[in-house]
Motif scaffolding. Structure first.
Motif, short mmCIF file in Angstrom:
data_model
loop_
_atom_site.label_atom_id
_atom_site.label_comp_id
_atom_site.label_asym_id
_atom_site.label_seq_id
_atom_site.Cartn_x
_atom_site.Cartn_y
_atom_site.Cartn_z
N TRP A 1 0.91 -1.14 0.08
CA TRP A 1 0.04 0.11 -0.03
C TRP A 1 0.88 1.25 0.06
CZ3 TRP A 1 -4.95 -1.25 -0.94
CH2 TRP A 1 -5.26 -2.66 -0.65
N SER A 2 0.77 1.94 -1.18
CA SER A 2 1.72 3.00 -1.53
C SER A 2 1.32 4.56 -1.18
CB SER A 2 2.26 2.62 -2.75
OG SER A 2 2.87 1.20 -3.10
N TRP A 3 2.22 5.20 -1.19
CA TRP A 3 2.02 6.84 -1.36
C TRP A 3 3.08 7.18 -2.48
CZ3 TRP A 3 -1.94 9.25 0.99
CH2 TRP A 3 -2.47 8.70 2.03
N ILE A 4 2.08 8.16 -3.33
CA ILE A 4 2.99 8.60 -4.57
C ILE A 4 2.31 10.20 -4.61
CG2 ILE A 4 3.10 8.70 -6.96
CD1 ILE A 4 2.04 5.41 -6.28
N ARG A 5 3.34 10.98 -5.08
CA ARG A 5 2.93 12.19 -5.20
C ARG A 5 3.35 13.01 -6.42
NH1 ARG A 5 7.10 15.47 -0.87
NH2 ARG A 5 8.96 15.32 -2.27
N ALA B 1 2.14 19.22 -3.61
CA ALA B 1 1.88 18.29 -4.49
C ALA B 1 0.47 17.69 -4.45
CB ALA B 1 2.85 16.93 -4.43
N VAL B 2 -0.01 16.85 -5.45
CA VAL B 2 -0.99 16.03 -5.27
C VAL B 2 -0.45 14.72 -4.96
CG1 VAL B 2 -3.26 14.91 -6.48
CG2 VAL B 2 -2.42 17.20 -7.04
N TYR B 3 -1.17 14.28 -3.49
CA TYR B 3 -0.78 12.90 -3.17
C TYR B 3 -1.93 12.08 -3.02
CZ TYR B 3 2.93 15.48 -0.59
OH TYR B 3 4.23 15.98 -0.36
N TYR B 4 -1.14 10.73 -3.59
CA TYR B 4 -2.13 9.73 -4.19
C TYR B 4 -1.95 8.57 -3.22
CZ TYR B 4 -2.88 12.01 -8.72
OH TYR B 4 -3.13 13.04 -9.46
N LYS C 1 5.57 18.50 -12.61
CA LYS C 1 6.74 17.56 -12.69
C LYS C 1 5.72 16.10 -12.67
CE LYS C 1 9.50 20.18 -9.99
NZ LYS C 1 10.59 20.19 -8.81
N GLY C 2 6.66 15.27 -12.60
CA GLY C 2 6.16 13.65 -12.95
C GLY C 2 5.83 13.09 -11.63
N LEU C 3 5.28 11.88 -11.60
CA LEU C 3 5.16 11.11 -10.14
C LEU C 3 6.37 10.76 -9.60
CD1 LEU C 3 2.29 8.87 -11.83
CD2 LEU C 3 1.63 10.65 -10.48
N GLU C 4 6.08 10.92 -8.21
CA GLU C 4 7.30 10.55 -7.59
C GLU C 4 6.82 9.57 -6.39
OE1 GLU C 4 8.72 13.85 -4.76
OE2 GLU C 4 10.71 12.70 -4.54
#
Length: 120
Positions: free
Chosen positions: A36-40, A93-96, A45-48
């Motif tokens: 279960w991941s967090w990505i921003r 950022a947008v956090y996913y 910019k691109g996904l991190e």
């Protein structure tokens, strides 16, 4: 159908701690062998990738963010959380949150994302 939903403050002051929660439905966060991941995604910019907490509760963080990152989970609520300390405007950022079915960055379900702005 698996659904993920991010929640948390949309505005954080510099030097404070960013805290987000991802609520999962349709699957248990203890199910073998999901991560279960967090990505921003910062603006323009691109996904991190930030890190993940695995089905067993183990955690793995991006080396570039490791010193400021902490992830945990509440299995009774089927939630996992992200804490990012000492934030700066560069953490805007947008956090996913997302489910990784390999542990190698292959995602099959994503949350809709939540905007976090770091500003005084």
């Amino acid at each position: 159908q698996v659904q993920l939903q991010e929640s948390g403050p949309g505005l954080v002051k510099p030097s404070q701690t960013l805290s987000l929660t991802c609520t999962v439905s349709g699957d248990s966060i203890t199910t073998n062998y999901y991560y279960w991941s967090w990505i921003r995604q910062p603006p323009g910019k691109g996904l991190e990738w930030i890190g993940y907490i695995g089905y067993s509760g183990s955690t793995y963080y991006s080396p570039s963010l490791k010193s400021r990152t902490s992830m945990s989970r509440d299995t009774s609520k089927n939630q996992f959380t992200l804490q990012l300390t000492s934030v700066t405007p560069e953490d805007t950022a947008v956090y996913y949150c997302a489910r990784d079915f390999t542990g190698l960055g292959y995602y099959d379900y994503w949350g809709q994302g939540t905007q976090v702005t770091v500003s005084s």
